[in-house]
Design a protein around this motif. Structure first.
Motif, PDB file in Angstrom:
ATOM      1  N   ARG A 150     -50.467 -31.198 -86.580  1.00  0.00           N
ATOM      2  CA  ARG A 150     -51.889 -31.227 -86.996  1.00  0.00           C
ATOM      3  C   ARG A 150     -52.812 -31.394 -85.796  1.00  0.00           C
ATOM      4  N   LYS A 151     -52.273 -31.896 -84.706  1.00  0.00           N
ATOM      5  CA  LYS A 151     -53.101 -32.114 -83.504  1.00  0.00           C
ATOM      6  C   LYS A 151     -53.124 -30.882 -82.592  1.00  0.00           C
ATOM      7  N   LEU A 152     -52.288 -29.899 -82.903  1.00  0.00           N
ATOM      8  CA  LEU A 152     -52.091 -28.808 -81.945  1.00  0.00           C
ATOM      9  C   LEU A 152     -53.024 -27.632 -82.191  1.00  0.00           C
ATOM     10  N   GLU A 153     -53.499 -27.073 -81.076  1.00  0.00           N
ATOM     11  CA  GLU A 153     -54.197 -25.782 -81.132  1.00  0.00           C
ATOM     12  C   GLU A 153     -53.398 -24.836 -80.272  1.00  0.00           C
ATOM     13  N   GLY A 154     -53.212 -23.615 -80.746  1.00  0.00           N
ATOM     14  CA  GLY A 154     -52.459 -22.647 -79.958  1.00  0.00           C
ATOM     15  C   GLY A 154     -51.263 -22.144 -80.718  1.00  0.00           C
ATOM     16  N   SER A 155     -50.260 -21.733 -79.981  1.00  0.00           N
ATOM     17  CA  SER A 155     -49.104 -21.116 -80.625  1.00  0.00           C
ATOM     18  C   SER A 155     -47.842 -21.885 -80.271  1.00  0.00           C
ATOM     19  N   TYR A 156     -46.944 -21.937 -81.223  1.00  0.00           N
ATOM     20  CA  TYR A 156     -45.686 -22.615 -80.935  1.00  0.00           C
ATOM     21  C   TYR A 156     -44.597 -22.198 -81.897  1.00  0.00           C
ATOM     22  N   ALA A 157     -43.390 -22.104 -81.307  1.00  0.00           N
ATOM     23  CA  ALA A 157     -42.161 -22.209 -82.094  1.00  0.00           C
ATOM     24  C   ALA A 157     -41.473 -23.342 -81.371  1.00  0.00           C
ATOM     25  N   MET A 158     -41.129 -24.394 -82.079  1.00  0.00           N
ATOM     26  CA  MET A 158     -40.514 -25.535 -81.386  1.00  0.00           C
ATOM     27  C   MET A 158     -39.370 -26.113 -82.212  1.00  0.00           C
ATOM     28  N   VAL A 159     -38.441 -26.698 -81.474  1.00  0.00           N
ATOM     29  CA  VAL A 159     -37.359 -27.412 -82.142  1.00  0.00           C
ATOM     30  C   VAL A 159     -37.253 -28.788 -81.489  1.00  0.00           C
ATOM     31  N   VAL A 160     -37.088 -29.812 -82.322  1.00  0.00           N
ATOM     32  CA  VAL A 160     -37.043 -31.187 -81.832  1.00  0.00           C
ATOM     33  C   VAL A 160     -35.686 -31.797 -82.148  1.00  0.00           C
ATOM     34  N   GLN A 174     -45.823 -21.607 -85.402  1.00  0.00           N
ATOM     35  CA  GLN A 174     -47.195 -21.120 -85.537  1.00  0.00           C
ATOM     36  C   GLN A 174     -47.398 -20.024 -84.490  1.00  0.00           C
ATOM     37  N   ASP A 175     -47.498 -18.806 -84.930  1.00  0.00           N
ATOM     38  CA  ASP A 175     -47.779 -17.664 -84.050  1.00  0.00           C
ATOM     39  C   ASP A 175     -46.714 -17.357 -83.008  1.00  0.00           C
ATOM     40  N   SER A 176     -45.533 -17.904 -83.136  1.00  0.00           N
ATOM     41  CA  SER A 176     -44.415 -17.525 -82.270  1.00  0.00           C
ATOM     42  C   SER A 176     -43.190 -17.438 -83.170  1.00  0.00           C
ATOM     43  N   PRO A 177     -42.327 -16.453 -82.945  1.00  0.00           N
ATOM     44  CA  PRO A 177     -41.240 -16.231 -83.907  1.00  0.00           C
ATOM     45  C   PRO A 177     -40.163 -17.311 -83.903  1.00  0.00           C
ATOM     46  N   LEU A 178     -39.592 -17.557 -85.067  1.00  0.00           N
ATOM     47  CA  LEU A 178     -38.498 -18.528 -85.190  1.00  0.00           C
ATOM     48  C   LEU A 178     -37.688 -18.200 -86.455  1.00  0.00           C
ATOM     49  N   VAL A 179     -36.375 -18.142 -86.267  1.00  0.00           N
ATOM     50  CA  VAL A 179     -35.484 -17.751 -87.366  1.00  0.00           C
ATOM     51  C   VAL A 179     -34.427 -18.835 -87.539  1.00  0.00           C
ATOM     52  N   VAL A 180     -34.138 -19.188 -88.786  1.00  0.00           N
ATOM     53  CA  VAL A 180     -33.055 -20.138 -89.075  1.00  0.00           C
ATOM     54  C   VAL A 180     -31.835 -19.316 -89.474  1.00  0.00           C
ATOM     55  N   GLY A 181     -30.679 -19.618 -88.874  1.00  0.00           N
ATOM     56  CA  GLY A 181     -29.430 -18.960 -89.257  1.00  0.00           C
ATOM     57  C   GLY A 181     -28.638 -19.889 -90.161  1.00  0.00           C
ATOM     58  N   LEU A 182     -28.216 -19.377 -91.317  1.00  0.00           N
ATOM     59  CA  LEU A 182     -27.565 -20.237 -92.308  1.00  0.00           C
ATOM     60  C   LEU A 182     -26.050 -20.104 -92.230  1.00  0.00           C
ATOM     61  N   GLY A 183     -25.375 -21.169 -91.862  1.00  0.00           N
ATOM     62  CA  GLY A 183     -23.921 -21.129 -91.753  1.00  0.00           C
ATOM     63  C   GLY A 183     -23.275 -21.958 -92.845  1.00  0.00           C
ATOM     64  N   ASP A 184     -21.977 -22.172 -92.684  1.00  0.00           N
ATOM     65  CA  ASP A 184     -21.228 -22.951 -93.658  1.00  0.00           C
ATOM     66  C   ASP A 184     -20.886 -24.285 -92.997  1.00  0.00           C
ATOM     67  N   GLY A 185     -21.578 -25.336 -93.391  1.00  0.00           N
ATOM     68  CA  GLY A 185     -21.391 -26.627 -92.731  1.00  0.00           C
ATOM     69  C   GLY A 185     -21.996 -26.675 -91.348  1.00  0.00           C
ATOM     70  N   GLU A 186     -22.810 -25.695 -91.013  1.00  0.00           N
ATOM     71  CA  GLU A 186     -23.510 -25.664 -89.729  1.00  0.00           C
ATOM     72  C   GLU A 186     -24.725 -24.754 -89.882  1.00  0.00           C
ATOM     73  N   ASN A 187     -25.765 -25.027 -89.114  1.00  0.00           N
ATOM     74  CA  ASN A 187     -26.956 -24.189 -89.167  1.00  0.00           C
ATOM     75  C   ASN A 187     -27.490 -23.967 -87.764  1.00  0.00           C
ATOM     76  N   PHE A 188     -28.275 -22.904 -87.624  1.00  0.00           N
ATOM     77  CA  PHE A 188     -28.687 -22.435 -86.294  1.00  0.00           C
ATOM     78  C   PHE A 188     -30.188 -22.154 -86.295  1.00  0.00           C
ATOM     79  N   LEU A 189     -30.734 -22.117 -85.098  1.00  0.00           N
ATOM     80  CA  LEU A 189     -32.129 -21.711 -84.943  1.00  0.00           C
ATOM     81  C   LEU A 189     -32.218 -20.797 -83.736  1.00  0.00           C
ATOM     82  N   ALA A 190     -33.089 -19.821 -83.797  1.00  0.00           N
ATOM     83  CA  ALA A 190     -33.276 -18.960 -82.624  1.00  0.00           C
ATOM     84  C   ALA A 190     -34.608 -18.242 -82.724  1.00  0.00           C
TER      85      ALA A 190
END
Ligand code: AGP
Length: 609
Positions: A150-160, A174-190
């Motif tokens: 809520r404090k951010l202005e601009g673009s981001y795809a971020m992972v914490v 927000q304005d930058s691409p991000l995809v979640v990969g769905l696995g079996d007992g594991e998950n991914f982001l890219a």
């Protein structure tokens, strides 16, 4: 513009992250890093240089973390260095963040955070993120990321990644691409699908404002107002092998050779069986809406802009509607006279180019109908445009765009013919003859690829040249611009494209003995004029390599070398003419020992302004 990855599951995180980053290096490669949650600590490893530098540094180390994040960087705020590389952490090392985009209000946030006692190490905008999270954290990472965004202005795809909650990753877009990969007992982001394909084909494509809470067993997504989002699984259909080099030395060469296939795919299903009409079911405009268009705008960057230049030429010729074209970074700042009778066409391989996306948004704001010509399914531009025409080029990995350009040109022809057909501005016989030739382009590109040895001699003779000139008239001039860009970006030879008739107004002063001039002469009606321009540079002792359709009489009498392309309809010549220029740039770059697929200072996808 950077690549980010994340992993959480029961497997080892580090190898998954490094493999994923390799697939994302096209997004930037000046430094890379990973953060792993291990031994009750967040361990961060980062290294300036390409990913291999990080890999070398990690060699021999054993990791057993099952959660982590990674990043490959293209510098915006702060030069490439170990300190500026991601992931970035907070003061206590409890949170690590990877980020793609630009936090535009980072200076204000940084000042505020410093006043609260936070200490910063890097020059990046990203570093405000872990500190903001540290500042707001009250025991729930998801809630904290919501508060921070809520404090951010601009673009981001971020992972914490957090030490306090090691079983979860929180990601926001927000304005930058991000995809979640769905696995079996594991998950991914890219940042992009190729990084996920060796693990899963099931994905969630995150939308702007969405925040994802990811554990090994599940993914929960909420929107910017905190409401749960019922995400639909997007199943990736294309093959992982398509994103590999397939036996070629470089992705660029492979992609040049994929053009016959890509051209066919781009036409597939878009021409009626009689070869008389264009069928663009993806364009939702009614015939009346099409008739009401009183002006067309085209906006794009780099190679896509060059495709747009051809588009302008063809549309004006066949549809008889005025077309304005802008480099996307210029478009919205000149307050263009776009209104609800305008059609705005944006062209973008990646569908993520920030300037092109902004041009699209500005056009929509002004009430225009928007059409995206893009290669990446479900990219930001594809999602936001009213109509989408996909270039079925397949993933383009090399920074230098090749198959994307020729398929963009193909789409320009399809759009022009379609609009002409709807507005009745092109006689049927003429439409049929262009369509017939359009269908032959794929085979003709094959002929060029099989007969390109003449380029090698030229490359040998001129590989030490410091500059080169590309000249042409009409459509040839637009292709000259693309040829010059290719040579500049991968072989680092200074190259200029000139409208041939303009040389004598200044640039002729640079033509001296031995300077290579590539003269495009594919347009029959301008041929005699081009011959005169070739003679002008020959009279100044330049060496001329002429590019012309086969069977053009006497061209060899004026040029030192001749590159022939198969005969075609003059409007379609750019698709064929550019192929020898792509090969010329490629072979020149190889002969000069340049990094063809990852030229210096560049990145494939430019998601910052
Ligand atoms: C050209 O070879 C470049 N890769 C570059 O000019 C590119 O075309 C430009 O950055 C636009 O990218 P886009 O098509 O993904 O929007």
């Amino acid at each position: 513009m950077c690549g980010i990855v994340g992993y959480i599951g029961s497997g080892l995180a580090a190898p998954v992250l490094l493999r994923g980053l390799k697939k994302l290096e096209y997004r930037g490669y000046d430094s890379s890093g990973i953060a792993l949650s291990e031994d009750n600590k967040i361990k961060v490893y980062k290294q300036v240089g390409k990913l291999d530098a990080l890999r070398n540094r990690l060699e021999g180390k054993e990791f057993y973390a099952t959660a982590g994040i990674g990043h490959t960087r293209w510098a915006t705020h702060g030069r490439p260095s170990n300190t500026n590389a991601h992931p970035h952490t907070d003061c206590q090392g409890r949170f690590a963040v990877v980020h793609n985009g630009i936090i535009e209000n980072y200076l204000t946030l940084k000042e505020w955070l410093i006043s609260k006692g936070h200490e910063f190490l890097s020059e990046t905008d990203t570093e405000v993120l872990p500190h903001l999270i540290e500042e707001f954290y009250e025991g729930d990472l998801m809630e904290t990321v919501i508060a921070a965004t809520r404090k951010l202005e601009g673009s981001y795809a971020m992972v914490v990644l957090s030490l306090d909650e090691p079983g979860r990753l929180v990601a926001a877009r927000q304005d930058s691409p991000l995809v979640v990969g769905l696995g079996d007992g594991e998950n991914f982001l890219a940042s992009d699908i190729p990084a996920l394909l060796c693990h899963t084909r099931k994905t969630y494509i995150l939308e702007d404002g969405e925040i994802a809470d990811i554990t090994a067993d599940g993914v929960r997504v909420i929107d910017q107002y905190g409401r749960p989002v019922d995400k639909q699984i997007f199943e990736v259909k294309w093959e992982a092998a398509q994103a590999e080099k397939g036996g070629f030395d470089h992705f660029m060469l492979k992609e040049i050779h994929e053009q016959p296939r890509a051209l066919k795919d781009t036409l597939s299903g878009r021409i009626d069986p009689e070869g008389a009409r264009i069928v663009l079911n993806e364009i939702g405009m009614t015939a009346e809406q099409i008739r009401n268009i009183n002006k067309i705008f085209i906006s794009a960057c780099g190679t896509a802009y060059h495709a747009g230049l051809v588009g302008k030429h063809i549309i004006e010729k066949l549809v008889r509607v005025p077309v304005e074209i802008d480099i996307a970074s210029e478009f919205r700042y000149r307050n263009p006279l776009v209104d609800d009778k305008s059609l705005v066409i944006v062209v973008s391989q990646s569908g993520e180019t920030a300037d092109t996306l902004a041009a699209l948004r500005e056009s929509k704001r002004k009430g225009a109908r928007t059409l995206a010509v893009t290669n990446v399914v479900d990219s930001s531009i594809a999602r936001e445009a009213d109509d989408i025409l996909y270039t079925w080029a397949g993933p383009e990995i090399a920074v230098a765009s090749t198959k994307a350009y020729t398929t963009q040109l193909t789409c320009m022809y399809l759009v022009a013919l379609y609009l002409a057909q709807q507005r009745g501005t092109l006689p049927d016989t003429e439409a049929r003859s262009i369509i017939k030739e359009l269908k032959k382009l794929s085979d003709k590109v094959k002929v060029i690829l099989d007969n390109s040895h003449i380029i090698d001699q030229f490359v040998q003779d001129y590989r030490l040249s410091r500059s080169a000139f590309f000249i042409g008239r009409g459509l040839d001039y637009t292709v000259a611009m693309e040829g010059a860009l290719k040579l500049k970006e991968i072989s680092y030879i200074h190259a200029e494209a000139y409208a041939a008739g303009e040389l004598k107004h200044g640039t002729l002063a640079l033509i001296v003995e031995g300077v290579p001039v590539i003269a495009l002469a594919t347009q029959q009606e301008l041929f005699e004029k081009m011959v005169s321009n070739i003679k002008e540079v020959k009279a100044r002792d330049a060496t001329v390599i002429a590019l012309a359709m086969s069977g053009i009489k006497d061209i060899e009498k004026v040029a030192d070398h001749v590159l022939e392309i198969p005969r075609t309809h003059p409007l379609l010549a750019p698709v064929l003419a550019v192929v020898p220029l792509q090969l010329l740039a490629y072979r020149m770059a190889v002969a000069r020992g340049c990094d063809v697929d990852q030229p210096r200072n560049l990145a494939k996808s430019v998601t910052v302004e």
